[in-house]
Design a protein around this motif. Structure first.
Motif, PDB file in Angstrom:
ATOM      1  N   LYS A 114      51.862  41.299  29.568  1.00  0.00           N
ATOM      2  CA  LYS A 114      50.491  41.047  29.125  1.00  0.00           C
ATOM      3  C   LYS A 114      49.805  42.334  28.702  1.00  0.00           C
ATOM      4  N   PHE A 115      50.091  43.429  29.383  1.00  0.00           N
ATOM      5  CA  PHE A 115      49.580  44.742  28.967  1.00  0.00           C
ATOM      6  C   PHE A 115      49.979  45.009  27.517  1.00  0.00           C
ATOM      7  N   SER A 116      51.235  44.783  27.200  1.00  0.00           N
ATOM      8  CA  SER A 116      51.751  45.028  25.848  1.00  0.00           C
ATOM      9  C   SER A 116      51.100  44.102  24.831  1.00  0.00           C
ATOM     10  N   GLU A 117      50.924  42.828  25.201  1.00  0.00           N
ATOM     11  CA  GLU A 117      50.278  41.864  24.303  1.00  0.00           C
ATOM     12  C   GLU A 117      48.860  42.292  23.967  1.00  0.00           C
ATOM     13  N   VAL A 118      48.126  42.738  24.983  1.00  0.00           N
ATOM     14  CA  VAL A 118      46.735  43.146  24.771  1.00  0.00           C
ATOM     15  C   VAL A 118      46.665  44.404  23.909  1.00  0.00           C
ATOM     16  N   VAL A 119      47.523  45.378  24.197  1.00  0.00           N
ATOM     17  CA  VAL A 119      47.559  46.615  23.407  1.00  0.00           C
ATOM     18  C   VAL A 119      47.810  46.304  21.933  1.00  0.00           C
ATOM     19  N   LEU A 120      48.784  45.457  21.673  1.00  0.00           N
ATOM     20  CA  LEU A 120      49.129  45.090  20.295  1.00  0.00           C
ATOM     21  C   LEU A 120      48.003  44.302  19.627  1.00  0.00           C
ATOM     22  N   ALA A 121      47.368  43.402  20.384  1.00  0.00           N
ATOM     23  CA  ALA A 121      46.296  42.571  19.827  1.00  0.00           C
ATOM     24  C   ALA A 121      45.109  43.416  19.393  1.00  0.00           C
ATOM     25  N   VAL A 122      44.738  44.410  20.203  1.00  0.00           N
ATOM     26  CA  VAL A 122      43.607  45.280  19.861  1.00  0.00           C
ATOM     27  C   VAL A 122      43.992  46.223  18.723  1.00  0.00           C
ATOM     28  N   HIS A 123      45.219  46.721  18.745  1.00  0.00           N
ATOM     29  CA  HIS A 123      45.670  47.683  17.731  1.00  0.00           C
ATOM     30  C   HIS A 123      45.767  47.056  16.336  1.00  0.00           C
ATOM     31  N   PHE A 124      46.237  45.815  16.270  1.00  0.00           N
ATOM     32  CA  PHE A 124      46.484  45.176  14.969  1.00  0.00           C
ATOM     33  C   PHE A 124      45.416  44.133  14.591  1.00  0.00           C
TER      34      PHE A 124
END
Length: 466
Positions: A114-124
């Motif tokens: 979930k950490f990775s999902e959130v990072v990617l969602a905010v970044h892209f």
């Protein structure tokens, strides 16, 4: 015809939430954990410090955005639901106490997913025509992967729309009506013959509430969830801790049965649950179904956060899984196992088992609380998934599709309140599981981006963090 649909859905559902799928979900979680140096463990104190610290700071978000706290509350609104009450009970009944251990394992790995999902969602993420921040799996697939992968974004959005009406709305509203009916019947306020009228009234009230909140846009959703989630979570946690304190002498045995049952369930359940794989499967699947790590849905809410630092918002993903599974699901398990209520291992169970744990300790009056808790949990899920469905349909059909979606989504509440939804719940669970496939493929392919963003973050602002 109906039996054929049930048979087909059962086969698909058993595979999606079966051992192969569990291995894939845990496998991606392990890959992400290794590549980030187990950031969910290594930086856990830091994650708690910046998430809880930012929650206590009062701040306003810019137009079209949520504060980081509102974003995590909106995501928690969708994850903290009936699965925390009924799902945990089902896992224990079918998989034995050892299922709780595997729920913890899935949560530890799920924190990094979930950490990775959130990072990617905010970044892209992007800004839509209304000036709102939008993101999630469909956007990090579209903006992060090459064109030949873009079909995954459309697949995820389509599955999201199909899922939202069942998992996010009708079945949740059905749970609300069942909880209210149970409380009213228990105190002889209504008769069994009048429940259909009461359910229709409840459905109409919920329909109006959903419409008022959804039409108010992302800001109103954030304001509702930031008040509802802390209230219902704290109330549930306090009363659950009360059960544990009253039955404190049973706690050592309960933890022993959890660890022993994880590897030898038959020794704890008297042979009713004899399979190690059944205990593992139920623990992992119910954990994932509760915290949604791997589904990617929670990242849709986090993408709305008013922040310029994807990694910093990513720590809210760790916090979210921790609260949902390690705290709330564990407390539910302890309420059941510490209270001494009989558990018929090997047979399905639901919210009634958890409710029995509370009533055995506090008495019959607690049924009022359980009805309120179930209503709050379920309604918060309806609101959170409403945002997810809106974002998915806008991605496929543009911003003009949002209002028709809100109208239909609101009306579905009446259907959920007045109909038997046994098959719909099962089909919705299948679509929910199917959403995992495009999301995990994308997160796996973009894991290098997550690693780089983490390095960049701690090479600059994070230098002071030891």
């Amino acid at each position: 015809m109906l039996s054929t649909i049930e048979s087909i859905n059962s086969v698909i559902n058993n595979f999606i939430w079966g051992l192969p799928a569990m291995i894939c979900i845990i496998g991606v979680g392990m890959v992400l954990s290794v590549r980030t140096g187990f950031i969910q463990i290594r930086k856990f104190p830091y994650a708690m410090k910046i998430t809880i610290g930012r929650m206590l700071k009062k701040r306003n978000a810019s137009d079209g955005a949520l504060t980081p706290f509102q974003a995590v509350c909106t995501a928690l609104a969708a994850t903290v639901g009936t699965g925390n009450i009924a799902g945990v009970a089902g896992a224990i009944a079918i998989g034995g106490p050892g299922a709780v251990f595997w729920m913890w394992i899935s949560a530890i790995l799920g924190m990094c997913t979930k950490f990775s999902e959130v990072v990617l969602a905010v970044h892209f993420r992007e800004t839509n025509d209304k000036g709102e921040l939008v993101g999630g799996p469909m956007y990090y697939i579209k903006n992060g992967l090459k064109k030949h992968w873009h079909w995954l974004a459309y697949l995820f959005s389509a599955l999201g729309i199909l899922t939202v009406f069942g998992t996010g709305n009708a079945t949740q509203v059905n749970t609300i009506t069942a909880a209210i009916d149970s409380a009213l019947l228990n105190y002889n306020i209504i008769s069994a013959d009048s429940t259909h009228i009461v359910n229709l009234i409840i459905g109409i009230i919920i329909m109006l509430l959903i419409a008022l909140i959804m039409i108010g846009g992302i800001k109103r959703i954030g304001k509702v969830t930031e008040k509802l989630i802390p209230f219902m979570a704290l109330l549930y946690i306090i009363l659950a801790i009360g059960v544990i304190i009253v039955n404190i002498t049973n706690v050592p045995y309960v933890f022993k049965s959890i660890f022993q049952g994880a590897f030898s369930p038959a020794s704890v359940t008297g042979g009713a649950v004899g399979s190690f794989f059944m205990s593992m499967k139920k623990g992992v699947s119910r954990g994932i179904f509760s915290n949604e790590a791997g589904l990617g849905t929670g990242s849709i809410a986090h993408a709305c956060a008013d922040t310029r630092k994807p990694v910093k918002q990513g720590f809210f993903g760790i916090f979210e899984v921790f609260v949902d599974t390690i705290v709330i699901c564990t407390l539910t398990a302890l309420v059941i196992l510490c209270s001494g209520v009989p558990v018929t291992y090997g047979h399905a169970a639901g919210a009634e088992l958890t409710i029995s744990g509370f009533t055995a300790t506090y008495g019959g009056w607690i049924s009022i609380f359980t009805a309120i808790a179930m209503c709050c949990f379920a309604f918060s899920t309806v609101i959170g998934w409403g945002l997810y469905g809106q974002r998915c349909i806008e991605f496929l059909f543009g911003p003009k599709s949002a209002k028709p979606f809100m109208v239909i989504y609101s009306l579905v509440a009446v259907v959920g309140a007045t109909m038997n939804l046994g098959l719909m719940w099962s089909i919705a669970e299948t679509f929910n599981g199917l959403m995992v496939i495009p999301n995990l493929i994308a997160v796996f392919l973009l894991s290098g981006t997550v690693v780089q963003l983490v390095k960049d973050y701690f090479n600059t602002e994070g230098k002071k963090v030891k």
